[in-house]
Enzyme design. Structure first.
Site, PDB file in Angstrom:
ATOM      1  CB  CYS A 114      50.300  28.690  14.265  1.00  0.00           C
ATOM      2  SG  CYS A 114      50.306  27.589  15.705  1.00  0.00           S
ATOM      3  CG  HIS A 254      50.940  32.563  16.139  1.00  0.00           C
ATOM      4  ND1 HIS A 254      49.758  32.313  16.816  1.00  0.00           N
ATOM      5  CD2 HIS A 254      51.713  31.442  16.300  1.00  0.00           C
ATOM      6  CE1 HIS A 254      49.812  31.111  17.359  1.00  0.00           C
ATOM      7  NE2 HIS A 254      50.979  30.565  17.064  1.00  0.00           N
ATOM      8  CG  ASN A 284      49.745  29.242  20.810  1.00  0.00           C
ATOM      9  OD1 ASN A 284      48.933  29.421  19.912  1.00  0.00           O
ATOM     10  ND2 ASN A 284      50.923  28.680  20.597  1.00  0.00           N
TER      11      ASN A 284
END
Length: 327
Positions: A114, A254, A284
């Protein structure tokens, strides 16, 4: 070395299949609205069988290059941040560079999960200033093929997308990356993982399907660690830039889970109106969420000269970081 850099263009791409929460909630036996309440997600995009990671990345790269108005031959390096390359070997970066017609540009994959885009943009900034050549940074993932559909913690979150940024040398003071901070905590290495596929557990015929799919072993600890790491890295990046949170025009986190970036915003004292949020519509997509968000934000409210952005991420590894970017 050139003293500063600047962000020149943005791009993004998502596959064609939009998946609403109701479909996943029905598969998992969840009540209507469960996913939105816990994650902030309403929908996400999943790749079709014919879609490839390199294809998604190429589409985002094309858009960023066009948006930057740059000659392709000027690109010196392509960095591809991905956890789902087309193959374990070779890397997908050179294929994407070939598809984009980037003659004689270096190309390599980065597997920073991520936080991959944060690391890639940090490296790209150094290359652009050292070599005086623009860099194309792409983050892309097809996570729908790594979801364990029986594990609620991961099945409700992950999506497929690509985002891209062109960064080049020659900005004026106050432009480009003004402050950076990165961090890791390998003691929590197994919190988010795909157990098989690496050299410790190669693919073989006796594997259970779950061993080749993503698993989150402790969602609460992931939440607390991600909030702490993103907050600390953001504070350090702001200090390196000589800025206070109140001087940040937009916070682009994020998009892991709305509760995570809302908590980070509260910790930093950044009001909700300054947080760029795309998780509701796009879910996501790991490293791709920040450049996707940047590209979407640049379309709806173009970045203005003098604007200051804070980018922050944390994820598997654990690995995280933050950047302060000026326009």
């Amino acid at each position: 070395m050139i003293g500063s850099s600047r962000l020149l263009g943005f791009g993004h791409h998502v596959p064609g299949r939009k998946v609403m929460n109701a479909e996943i909630e029905a598969d998992l036996g969840l009540e209507a609205g469960w996913i939105e309440r816990r994650t902030g997600i309403l929908s996400r995009f999943w790749a079709a069988d014919q879609d490839t990671l390199s294809g998604l990345a190429t589409q985002a790269g094309e858009m960023a290059l066009a948006n930057a108005g740059i000659v392709r031959g000027d690109i010196g390096l392509l960095l591809l941040a991905t956890s789902t390359p087309d193959h374990l070997l070779p890397p997908s970066g050179p294929l994407v560079a070939h598809k984009l017609g980037l003659a004689r540009a270096g190309a390599v994959d980065l597997t920073g999960a991520c936080a991959g885009f944060i690391y890639a943009l940090t490296f790209a900034d150094g290359f652009a200033r050292l070599h005086g050549k623009p860099v194309l940074v792409i983050a892309a993932n097809i996570l729908s093929r790594r979801i364990n559909q029986a594990e609620r913690a991961s099945a409700v979150l992950f999506a497929d997308a690509a985002g891209a940024v062109v960064i080049g040398p020659g900005g004026t003071p106050g432009q480009g990356i003004l402050g950076a901070s990165v961090d890791s905590d390998g003691s929590r290495y197994g919190l988010i993982q795909i157990p098989a596929g690496g050299s410790n557990e190669p693919f073989h015929g006796g594997l259970e399907p779950e061993q080749t799919r993503m698993t989150i072993t402790d969602g609460r600890e992931v939440f607390s660690k991600a909030v702490a790491m993103m907050t600390a890295c953001s504070q350090d990046a702001l200090a390196a830039a000589g800025l206070e949170p109140k001087e940040i025009d937009r916070f682009v986190p994020h998009q892991a889970n709305a509760r995570i970036f809302d908590a980070v915003g509260r910790n930093l004292g950044i009001e909700d109106r300054r947080i760029v949020k795309t998780i509701a519509d796009y879910g996501n997509s790991s490293a791709a969420t920040i450049p996707l968000s940047l590209s979407l934000a640049s379309q709806t409210a173009p970045f203005q000269s003098g604007e200051k952005l804070l980018l922050a991420a944390a994820g598997a590894g654990l690995s995280g970081g933050a950047l302060v970017v000026g326009f």
